[in-house]
Structures are given as structure tokens and as C-alpha cells.
Design an enzyme around this catalytic site. Structure first.
Site, mmCIF file in Angstrom:
data_model
loop_
_atom_site.group_PDB
_atom_site.id
_atom_site.type_symbol
_atom_site.label_atom_id
_atom_site.label_comp_id
_atom_site.label_asym_id
_atom_site.label_seq_id
_atom_site.Cartn_x
_atom_site.Cartn_y
_atom_site.Cartn_z
ATOM 1 N NE ARG A 60 -12.051 5.544 0.784
ATOM 2 C CZ ARG A 60 -13.280 5.044 0.636
ATOM 3 N NH1 ARG A 60 -13.463 3.942 -0.082
ATOM 4 N NH2 ARG A 60 -14.317 5.632 1.193
ATOM 5 C CG HIS A 64 -11.949 3.024 5.208
ATOM 6 N ND1 HIS A 64 -13.289 3.251 4.975
ATOM 7 C CD2 HIS A 64 -11.313 4.141 4.776
ATOM 8 C CE1 HIS A 64 -13.445 4.441 4.431
ATOM 9 N NE2 HIS A 64 -12.260 5.004 4.290
ATOM 10 C CB SER A 74 -11.962 -5.680 12.276
ATOM 11 O OG SER A 74 -11.643 -4.314 12.083
ATOM 12 C CG ASN A 92 -16.058 0.598 5.455
ATOM 13 O OD1 ASN A 92 -15.213 1.446 5.178
ATOM 14 N ND2 ASN A 92 -16.085 -0.019 6.621
ATOM 15 C CG HIS A 191 -7.814 12.097 -0.663
ATOM 16 N ND1 HIS A 191 -8.761 12.874 -0.051
ATOM 17 C CD2 HIS A 191 -8.013 10.841 -0.177
ATOM 18 C CE1 HIS A 191 -9.497 12.135 0.766
ATOM 19 N NE2 HIS A 191 -9.058 10.895 0.702
ATOM 20 C CG ASP A 236 -4.069 14.361 -7.864
ATOM 21 O OD1 ASP A 236 -4.245 13.474 -8.731
ATOM 22 O OD2 ASP A 236 -2.963 14.533 -7.308
ATOM 23 C CB THR A 239 -6.119 10.319 -10.173
ATOM 24 O OG1 THR A 239 -6.603 9.585 -9.051
ATOM 25 C CG2 THR A 239 -6.506 9.594 -11.459
ATOM 26 C CG ASP A 243 1.695 13.622 -8.352
ATOM 27 O OD1 ASP A 243 0.705 13.852 -7.618
ATOM 28 O OD2 ASP A 243 1.622 13.588 -9.585
#
Length: 317
Positions: A60, A64, A74, A92, A191, A236, A239, A243
Site C-alpha cells: 500500500r 500511495h 515523495s 495517509n 485487498h 477478506d 487476509t 489469493d
């Protein structure tokens, strides 16, 4: 003669522009820092072994970074008295994590090869290694990005797609960065790992109707109607593993975020979700290609930017 001089000038300008926009290459550090990639991989494996959620957090972090003025690290710049970076922007703040893992990796790589490996490349390699560590696909990472000397608080607030977006807004947000709807669905499939804060899914579990009732009730135990904003829920059912279960959950109306369930809600992306449910190999191939494409968003190369010695601050600051 004049035309020859103009031609020579054109060639020189083209050469100089090429220096500033050099192409990325997977072998960029082969001679200058041959142990860089193995060092990064070991550090990521150690971090994920310690806390499997960290793999999702590191992926992530890369996302971002890349969606705000390109993959230039940055996002790693700390605020100073005269500079506001991206860390405290809405998407963030109290959300993005893993900075310390990047610090550790940067320190190790600097010891090996001072001033050679960029923070932007570290973020990109770390994202791939995190997916692999959690059982997902691997891919070859083009290298040679350099680090920015700026950040954009405003772009971090405007350019990152939020959890409350409808399908049309999701498609538009990703299209603005050059991604197709299919690539957007594939990237949303990341996710399959990680967790979300109560504040990002409270409205869905209390107010929406396209949600499995038992699923909503179970999430309400974690996320009260008021308070507990930072309480965490898995994105999910599996997690800790990369998959395709995320997509199966969407078909069962068990998408945690509003933006998740929008991918399977009678709209144009339902068929893509169906494909990924029935064929995880296609999902793995598509998500790997989409992540390569994301890693190639507006990189600084050649003589642009710098190689930060400390990812948190601009050299000399």
C-alpha cells in the site's frame, strides 16, 4: 550549413533529454550494487515473518507513493518547519505504515553501496517482495528511479481513490493514471491482503443493503456505530494469503469497503470479477502486469531528482 548546425543542436538536445529520461532496466544495479535485491528481499521476508500484515502495508505504501506525482518516494519525506509532505494527508494519516521497515532496508543498502540505490526503487522492489512473501505472483521490477526533492500534500488528498467511491468514480480515478477498468479491478484485488480501519467501512456495514446480513453483523461487533474508528477488520477471509478469495467474497456480498463491493454490483466489472473467481492464474498475471505498470508511473530518471541517503529527508536538509 545552417541546417547542419540545427541538426547538430537537435541531436544534442535529444541526448540531454535522454539523460533526464533514461529508461528503467531490471539490471540497473547489476554492477553498482549487485547485492541490493537480495538484501531487500531478506529484509521484507523478515518483516513479514514478524507480522504478516506488514506485507500489505508495504504494498500500500508503494501504491500511495506512485499515485501522487509518480513513483518517486515523495511519500517518505517527513514534514519540517518549512515543508508539509504527504504523510499527514487524509488518505495517509493514521493509516499508511511500514516507514520503519523502509528505513531499515535503506540503512542496510547504504552500508553496502552508499548513494546508489534510491528510496523509490526500494519501495517498488519491496512491493513485489511483499506480494511474493504472502504467496502471490512474482514479476521482474524495472529499476533506475530516482527520488523526488518535493512532495504534494494537496495531490495526496486529491489523487488517491477513497473507500467510498462508486464504480464510475473508481474507473475515472484509475483512468486518470492510465489504467483500464480491468487493471483497476486487478489492483483492487490486492485487498486480498491487509486490514481496514472501522472508519473506512462503518457506513457500509450499517447503511448499505447490498451486503450479506451475517457478514454485516459480524463486522458491527468490531466496528460500533460510533467510536472505535481505528478498530481493524480483515479485508477478506484469508487476509494473510495473497489469493483470489477477495473476489469470491464480493460475489457473496462480503466486500468490506463500499469501493470493494462496487466491483460486483450489477455493473460493467462484474464479468472481470467472475473471471478472477474462476481462474486465479489470470488474476495473478493481470495483477502482476498492473503493478509493473503502476511502478512505471512518472519515474524520475537520469539526472532528475536525487538518490536520498535518508529516505525521510532531502539530501543536505
Amino acid at each position: 550549413m545552417a541546417s547542419l548546425s540545427l541538426f547538430s543542436l537537435f541531436c544534442m538536445l535529444s541526448f540531454l533529454m535522454g539523460m533526464g529520461n533514461a529508461q528503467l532496466s531490471p539490471n540497473f544495479y547489476a554492477s553498482t550494487c549487485p547485492r541490493a535485491l537480495s538484501t531487500i528481499r531478506t529484509a521484507v521476508n523478515n518483516a513479514v515473518a514478524k507480522e504478516r500484515r506488514m506485507g500489505a502495508s508495504l504494498l500500500r505504501l508503494h501504491f500511495h507513493d506512485c499515485f501522487v506525482q509518480g513513483c518517486d518516494a515523495s511519500i517518505l519525506l517527513d514534514d519540517t518547519s518549512s515543508f508539509t509532505g504527504e504523510k499527514t494527508a487524509g488518505p495517509n494519516r493514521n493509516s499508511v505504515r511500514g516507514y520503519e521497515v523502509i528505513d531499515t532496508i535503506k540503512s542496510q543498502v547504504e552500508t553496502l553501496c552508499p548513494g546508489v540505490v534510491s528510496c523509490a526503487d526500494i519501495l517498488t522492489v519491496v512491493a513485489r517482495d511483499s506480494v511474493v512473501a504472502l504467496g502471490g505472483p512474482s514479476w521482474t521490477v524495472p529499476l533506475g528511479r530516482r527520488d523526488s526533492t518535493t512532495a504534494s500534500f494537496s495531490a495526496a488528498n486529491s489523487d488517491l481513490p477513497g473507500p467510498g467511491l462508486d464504480l464510475s468514480a473508481l474507473i475515472s480515478s484509475f483512468s486518470n493514471k492510465g489504467f483500464t477498468a480491468r487493471e483497476m479491478v486487478a489492483l483492487s484485488g490486492t485487498h486480498t491482503i491487509g486490514k481496514a480501519r472501522c472508519t473506512t467501512f462503518r457506513s457500509r456495514i450499517y447503511n448499505e443493503t447490498n451486503i450479506d446480513a451475517a457478514f454485516a453483523a459480524s463486522k458491527q461487533q468490531i466496528c460500533p456505530s460510533s467510536g472505535g474508528d481505528d478498530n481493524l477488520s480483515d479485508l477478506d477471509e484469508t487476509t494473510a494469503v495473497f489469493d483470489n478469495v477477495y473476489f469470491r467474497n464480493l460475489k457473496e456480498k462480503k466486500g468490506l469497503l463500499h469501493s470493494d463491493q462496487q466491483l460486483y454490483n450489477g455493473g460493467s466489472t462484474d464479468s472481470i470479477v467472475e473471471t478472477y473467481i474462476t481462474n486465479s492464474a489470470v488474476f495473478f498475471k493481470d495483477v502482476a502486469n498492473a503493478l509493473i505498470k503502476m511502478g512505471n508511473l512518472s519515474p524520475l530518471t537520469g539526472t532528475n531528482g536525487q538518490i536520498r541517503t535518508d529516505c525521510r529527508k532531502i539530501n543536505g536538509s
